[in-house]
Design a protein around this motif. Structure first.
Motif: not given
Ligand SMILES: Nc1ncnc2c1ncn2[C@@H]1O[C@H](COP(=O)(O)OP(=O)(O)O)[C@@H](O)[C@H]1O
Ligand SMILES: [Mg+2]
Length: 368
Positions: A18, A34, A294, A299, A317, A319, A324, A326-327
């Motif tokens: 990432d 990202c 996170c 997912h 989450t 978010l 984000n 994922d990051y």
């Protein structure tokens, strides 16, 4: 010119790299970009295998260190190319590296992240901060988790009590309970499920948790696994897939007389992740709070739904906090690189158990 920092993270899942690009010229954390890069198949295989070897030879470490650095360099090259940034505009790269060993409990504790930061620095001619965990271990700490200091900065400014949970290969929790922060690894995240999926040719991971959802939790196996010392130990504590791995699954299965179907094992492994997390939330008296998830585990729909169903806490989450999921970690290491350049140190006593203030990361200047 903006103060640009790049964060590189490849977590214990060794799924991918990432990469986050930040503008840190003001007090705000401005995320410019990202993106995600594949780890070549052969390198990924060697990384996963080496994390399961008890004693790794130096030659293998050197080889992996070199190959992973090459992949990280390529990731930065592509990023700055596409974003139209010049190398000299980047203040620093914060590169976590790929963990292949994390042994904080040994008499001579150590942690090993591959992806040589000096090579990254030399090849790109960009100052690189790496080996973020070493000084914490030297100061008697676990060397992990270190993201809570970033969670506090990015999610804790409103001083409201909240909980951040990163479900990567391993699950780590940060309780932002102003002014105190507690953080530790609750146990496995995706690592056991990933391992069992690979073993049973389901894939590198169990997409959306659908395979786990087709099985039934095996109670005797669950109880046996939950008796593991790691879950009984009090924080500070940290762990890795060199502990929660294929051998750990097999050893636990072998303690039971009855044969268990692979999908029931998968359902049980998912439940281990859920239960060890919920027990930690309860232990910290946080079950009335909102939990922000996170990491790649968000997912896994079945996992997410089971956490929401079995926990009394509200599950969202990151978010919802503007980052984000994922990051979070890649962004964290870009930010930590800046802290390191500015000689800001941290007291992680409540988190990793280290004594005094420690610097997170070592600076690698490009050689001339
Ligand atoms: N669609 C999905 N379904 C189930 N699990 C997923 C999915 N996408 C990602 N994951 C899980 O997330 C993991 C990667 O999460 P990540 O946060 O990158 O972990 P790490 O920090 O250990 O690299 C994968 O190995 C996989 O287990
Ligand atoms: Mg990852």
């Amino acid at each position: 010119m903006a103060d640009i920092y790049i964060g590189l993270m490849s977590g214990t899942s060794a799924d991918s790299i990432d990469c986050a690009t930040l503008d840190l010229s003001s007090k705000d954390i401005k995320v410019l970009d990202c993106r995600n890069f594949k780890i070549p198949k052969d390198l990924r295989k060697d990384v996963i295998q080496s994390s399961q070897i008890e004693k790794i030879e130096k030659k293998l470490v050197d080889n992996l260190n070199y190959r992973m650095a090459e992949v990280l360099v390529e990731a930065v090259k592509q990023t700055i190319d596409e974003l139209n940034i010049e190398a000299e505009d980047i203040k620093a790269i914060g590169s976590h590296g790929q963990t292949i060993k994390h042994e904080p409990m040994l008499e001579k504790p150590y942690t090993l992240q591959i992806g040589d930061p000096q090579k990254i620095s030399n090849d790109l001619k960009i100052r690189t901060v790496g080996n973020f965990r070493h000084d914490d271990i030297k100061a008697g700490g676990e060397g992990a988790p270190i993201t809570p200091v970033f969670h506090k900065r990015v999610f804790g400014e409103d001083k409201k009590k909240k909980v951040i949970v990163n479900i990567g290969g391993i699950t780590n929790i940060t309780a932002l309970d102003h002014p105190e922060i507690i953080g530790f690894d609750t146990g496995p995240g995706n690592c056991l499920m990933d391992c069992w999926s690979r073993e049973n040719n389901v894939g590198d991971y169990d997409d959306k948790g659908s395979w786990a959802s087709s099985g039934i939790v095996n109670q005797p196996l669950l109880e046996t696994m939950m008796k593991d010392d790691y879950f009984l130990r009090k924080y500070p504590k940290s762990t890795g897939p060199d502990y929660f791995n294929h051998k750990w699954i097999k050893d636990n299965i072998s303690k039971l007389a009855n044969k268990i179907s692979p999908e029931d094992v998968q359902a049980t492994l998912l439940q281990i992740t859920v239960l060890s997390l919920i027990e930690s939330i309860d232990l910290l008296n946080l079950s009335e709070e909102t939990i922000y998830l996170c990491g790649g585990g968000v997912h896994n729909e079945f996992l997410f739904n089971q956490i929401a169903k079995q926990s009394k806490a509200k599950i969202k989450t990151t978010l919802d906090l503007g980052i984000n999921p994922d990051y979070v970690e890649a962004i964290c290491f870009a930010w930590l690189a800046k802290q390191r350049l500015e000689n800001i140190n941290f007291n992680l006593n409540k988190i990793t158990g280290s004594k005094g203030e420690v610097y997170l990361g070592r600076i690698y200047e490009p050689s001339r």
